[in-house]
Design an enzyme around this catalytic site. Structure first.
Site, short mmCIF file in Angstrom:
data_model
loop_
_atom_site.label_atom_id
_atom_site.label_comp_id
_atom_site.label_asym_id
_atom_site.label_seq_id
_atom_site.Cartn_x
_atom_site.Cartn_y
_atom_site.Cartn_z
N GLU A 110 45.04 -0.32 81.14
CA GLU A 110 44.79 0.26 79.81
C GLU A 110 44.58 1.78 79.91
O GLU A 110 45.07 2.54 79.07
CB GLU A 110 43.58 -0.44 79.17
N GLU A 130 43.04 -10.41 82.28
CA GLU A 130 41.77 -10.78 81.64
C GLU A 130 41.67 -12.26 81.30
O GLU A 130 40.58 -12.84 81.40
CB GLU A 130 41.57 -9.95 80.35
C1 3H9 Z 1 38.94 -5.80 82.23
O1 3H9 Z 1 39.39 -4.88 82.83
C2 3H9 Z 1 38.74 -5.84 80.75
C3 3H9 Z 1 39.37 -4.66 80.09
O2 3H9 Z 1 40.31 -5.08 79.15
C4 3H9 Z 1 38.34 -3.79 79.45
C5 3H9 Z 1 37.55 -4.46 78.42
C6 3H9 Z 1 36.69 -3.56 77.63
N1 3H9 Z 1 34.76 -5.50 88.77
O3 3H9 Z 1 38.99 -9.46 95.45
P1 3H9 Z 1 38.46 -8.64 96.55
C7 3H9 Z 1 34.91 -6.71 93.75
S1 3H9 Z 1 38.45 -7.20 83.03
C8 3H9 Z 1 33.76 -5.60 89.66
O4 3H9 Z 1 37.73 -9.31 97.66
P2 3H9 Z 1 41.13 -7.91 97.28
C9 3H9 Z 1 34.94 -8.12 94.31
O5 3H9 Z 1 33.97 -8.93 93.68
C10 3H9 Z 1 38.88 -6.90 84.71
N2 3H9 Z 1 33.96 -5.95 90.96
O6 3H9 Z 1 39.56 -7.67 97.16
C11 3H9 Z 1 34.65 -7.87 95.77
O7 3H9 Z 1 33.25 -7.67 95.91
P3 3H9 Z 1 32.47 -8.13 97.23
C12 3H9 Z 1 40.32 -7.04 84.93
C13 3H9 Z 1 35.21 -6.19 91.34
O8 3H9 Z 1 41.68 -6.70 97.93
C14 3H9 Z 1 35.35 -6.52 96.04
O9 3H9 Z 1 35.51 -5.91 94.76
N3 3H9 Z 1 40.59 -6.93 86.36
C15 3H9 Z 1 36.29 -6.12 90.46
O10 3H9 Z 1 41.40 -9.26 97.85
C16 3H9 Z 1 36.72 -6.67 96.68
O11 3H9 Z 1 37.49 -7.57 95.88
C17 3H9 Z 1 40.62 -7.99 87.14
O12 3H9 Z 1 40.45 -9.12 86.72
C18 3H9 Z 1 36.03 -5.74 89.13
N4 3H9 Z 1 37.01 -5.61 88.22
O13 3H9 Z 1 41.68 -7.97 95.78
C19 3H9 Z 1 40.88 -7.72 88.59
N5 3H9 Z 1 37.42 -6.44 91.13
O14 3H9 Z 1 33.11 -7.40 98.36
C20 3H9 Z 1 39.91 -8.50 89.44
C21 3H9 Z 1 37.04 -6.71 92.39
O15 3H9 Z 1 31.06 -7.78 96.95
N6 3H9 Z 1 40.06 -8.17 90.83
N7 3H9 Z 1 35.71 -6.56 92.52
O16 3H9 Z 1 32.70 -9.63 97.32
C22 3H9 Z 1 41.06 -8.65 91.59
O17 3H9 Z 1 41.97 -9.32 91.13
C23 3H9 Z 1 41.01 -8.36 93.06
O18 3H9 Z 1 39.69 -7.98 93.38
C24 3H9 Z 1 41.96 -7.22 93.50
C25 3H9 Z 1 41.63 -6.83 94.98
C26 3H9 Z 1 43.41 -7.72 93.43
C27 3H9 Z 1 41.80 -6.00 92.65
#
Ligand code: 3H9
Length: 708
Positions: A110, A130
């Protein structure tokens, strides 16, 4: 700008860099830092344009999901405070180019779409995931994406949640350029090119030519809704995402954003988003094992062997091959080995036919598998997984043989689903190398790996198993060595209640339908037919001496097996099966058997409601889960949730059984369990931990937090 966002420059071009590791989430401070940077760029006449880039391994992975709990009650509901930032970026008088590497997900995409142009590294991914968290894009993603990529693509991305690679994003118009060399260099050159051409900022909100016409759009939305209802059964977010994209085609940009905010809020306030976000963090939490130091040696698994080429052994072998690990598959007879290999080959062929794998990929995986009738080659294997028939004597014999042929630091894993890992380990001279690796059928597909720690299992073997699970693309959950471990121990009372319910008056298909409609992948009785009813029957007989004879017993389940009705494999079980692949058919013969068993057990049959079916079966899971937790066989309540979602088809949007109980309220769950104990007897004695937490007005989540 603070350390989360830095502003530097390359002569007339400003570089805004986000530094919020590990994934540059838009945590508090990041949007403010970007907004302040944009303001100073616009106030500085010497700056002509800007690049927005992520420091470290990624662009922006989205809003900070950890803040969503507080966002639920927050006053600042419009786009979680992101919309004003995006307006500020888009309003900038100087062109801003987003430079994307890693992932631009959710709020990250976004932000990128509010920039005037986008350049991406070829390996980058963009997406609006999301819906996987039970919400929809909430910072104008559903309004800007169709303006860049068209309605069809925007619907697919917002309602499906799957990422799109850079080259597809380029083709779709989401990014304007693919970087050929260094991303930052390419981005700076791109801004300079725009300035040289005298291009003024191009604002996505003003691009309306891809928004289509009403007739074409209505067909897209109708098809998307029909598909979401089928593939995302019971989920509200995918439908809300489609509504929001539809709003982009019917309303002005500002009105569309308002509609998106309303829908975002509805989703955010739902139990579904609570459940899905719990599972997102849970999947990551289970990999953290208290007491095992980070620097514990992890054995590099370069070569594996599997003993037993049956259904489980074949699936496990495929999992290793799919991870690129050479694997020996050993069987006792040529006939069984040939049959096992033929099944593996057939599975790969089916995947090729369905377009999941290319022929070349499937051939490469097959070539990694070495069939064998002996232990030749086992001496340099880093791991051996035993997947022979589920019987203690046979398993002990296999482990004693492995002890002789395997190198001293090889991991010796048993794919037992119920047997005592310590007893198996005792048949070797190295119990510290022995561990349970409980795969779920089909093992090459199901994501759960229950990793069972014996009392002697070394930290190194545990750490290796956890790392290996990731390599096999599984979610590894460490559990203790109790009968049935975590998953099957809980499944027993769950199935028991399903069986009691049919004796009490529910029809077989009514029990299964209630649970399927509630979100389970399959009803418990149909699962029994799939797994084979003789398995439970054999276990019931083996452990009967341990059971309390005063407790009620599922007579009808035994009666079915006594008649040779073992489920799908014999063509009949709880249901009848005519053709392979065709669904279960309700069987009046079974209904008669049930009625006779009920009479024999002295049960007066009555009307049973779907609500009772859900409470009786799901609360049976919760009660047993609470016992397991208190006894320490699961590390955390969330581990149980992950086991159920990834291994037992429990709906992720309900958060797993323990999270679901938290959402219902532990006092309510406890009260119902006490009612069941009064009516149905001591099997329903409430777990002490459940009683305690309910009494304190607490939750399993708080219990987990307190023990972190
Ligand atoms: C959104 O954006 C809504 C919008 O429309 C705005 C609305 C107003 N936040 O997965 P990993 C942490 S909703 C906080 O192991 P990888 C994760 O918990 C969001 N923390 O790494 C972990 O913590 P820990 C939309 C986050 O390389 C660490 O980072 N976005 C977030 O295997 C490493 O993560 C998503 O849904 C976050 N957004 O994969 C993306 N993301 O080390 C969600 C990650 O303490 N994330 N963490 O356990 C992912 O899909 C994967 O984390 C990503 C990296 C592919 C990015």
């Amino acid at each position: 700008m603070g350390e989360l966002v830095s502003l530097t420059r390359q002569s007339e071009i400003a570089i805004i860099t986000i530094n919020n590791p590990p994934v540059n989430a838009l945590s508090p401070g990041v949007p403010e830092g970007i907004a302040a940077s944009v303001e100073s760029i616009n106030n500085d006449d010497s700056i002509k344009g800007a690049v927005l880039i992520g420091g470290g391994r990624t662009f922006i992975a989205g809003a900070d999901i950890k803040t969503f709990e507080s966002l639920r009650s927050s006053e600042n509901r419009r786009g979680a405070g992101l919309l004003p930032l995006l307006t500020a970026i888009e309003d900038s008088q100087k062109p801003i180019v987003a430079a994307i590497h890693g992932t631009a997900f959710g709020g990250g995409l976004e932000v990128a779409m509010a920039c005037h142009y986008r350049i991406a590294a070829p390996s980058a991914q963009v997406g609006q995931p999301e819906v996987k968290l039970g919400i929809i894009p909430g910072a104008a993603g559903t309004q800007r994406l169709p303006r860049l990529a068209g309605v069809q693509k925007a619907v697919e991305m917002c309602a499906g949640g799957n990422p799109v690679g850079a080259s597809d994003a380029f083709k779709a118009g989401i990014v304007d350029k693919l970087a050929e060399g260094d991303l930052l260099e390419g981005a700076v050159a791109f801004v300079r090119e725009l300035i040289a051409k005298g291009e003024s900022p191009r604002r996505t909100r003003d691009l309306n030519d891809k928004l289509g016409d009403a007739a074409a759009n209505s067909a897209i939305f109708e098809a998307a809704r029909a598909s979401a209802r089928k593939t995302a059964r019971g989920l509200i977010a995918p439908l809300a995402a489609i509504d929001a994209v539809e709003a982009a085609t019917r309303l002005s940009f500002e009105e569309g954003c308002r509609r998106e905010t309303e829908l975002f809020q509805q989703c955010l306030q739902s139990d579904q988003s609570r459940g899905l976000i719990h599972i997102f963090f849970g999947e990551r939490a289970v990999s953290k094992i208290p007491g095992i130091a980070k620097e514990t040696r992890v054995i590099d698994i370069k070569k594996a062997a599997v003993v037993g080429a049956g259904t489980m052994g074949g699936g496990i072998t495929m999992s290793y091959a799919n991870a690129g690990i050479p694997v020996i598959l050993k069987e006792a007879s040529q006939e069984f080995l040939d049959r096992g290999l033929a099944t593996i080959k057939k599975n790969y062929d089916t995947s090729v036919k369905r377009g999941r794998f290319t022929r070349e990929y499937a051939d490469q995986r097959m070539a990694l598998i070495t069939p064998s009738l002996t232990y030749d080659g086992f001496s340099d294997c880093d791991i051996v997984v035993e997947a022979v028939f589920e019987g203690m004597e046979l398993k002990k014999q296999v482990f004693a043989e492995l002890d002789k042929v395997c190198k001293p630091d090889a991991v010796l894993a048993s794919n037992t689903s119920t047997l005592n890992v310590d007893e198996i380990a005792a048949s070797t001279s190295r119990p510290k190398q022995v561990i349970g690796h409980h795969f779920f059928s089909p093992a090459n597909v199901m994501r759960l790996l229950e990793i069972v720690r014996g009392k002697a299992t070394s930290d190194e073997v545990i750490a290796t198993s956890m790392a290996l699970a990731k390599k096999l693309k599984k979610v590894g959950v460490l559990v203790g060595n109790c009968r049935g471990f975590v998953g099957n121990r809980m499944f027993a009372p769950y199935q028991r209640e399903a069986q009691f319910l049919v004796e009490e008056g529910a029809r077989v298909e009514q029990v299964d339908a209630a649970l399927y409609d509630w979100g389970m992948a399959m009803g418990p009785l149909a699962v029994g037919d799939l797994a084979g009813l003789d398995v439970g029957w054999r276990i019931r007989k083996e452990y009967k001496h341990l059971e309390d004879p005063s407790l009620r017993y599922p007579l009808v389940a035994d009666r079915l097996c006594e008649q040779g009705r073992y489920g799908q494999k014999t063509g009949s079980g709880w249901y009848r099966y005519e053709d392979r692949g065709k669904g279960p058919i309700p069987d009046p013969g079974v209904q008669k058997l049930i009625e006779e068993s009920a009479e024999e057990a002295g049960i007066t049959r009555r009307e049973i409601t779907p609500d009772e079916i859900i409470e009786r079966t799901i609360y049976a899971l919760v009660n047993e889960g609470a016992r397991i937790l208190e006894e320490g066989f699961a590390l955390r309540a969330v581990d149980i949730d992950i086991i159920y979602v990834y291994g037992y088809g429990f709906p992720a949007h309900r958060g797993g059984p323990m999270c679901y109980a938290d959402i219902v309220g532990l006092n309510k769950v406890y009260d119902r369990i006490c009612d069941f104990e009064r009516v149905h007897g001591a099997q329903w004695a409430p777990a002490p931990l459940l009683k305690k937490l309910a009494g304190e007005g607490s939750t399993f989540a708080e219990y987990d937090r307190a023990r972190q």
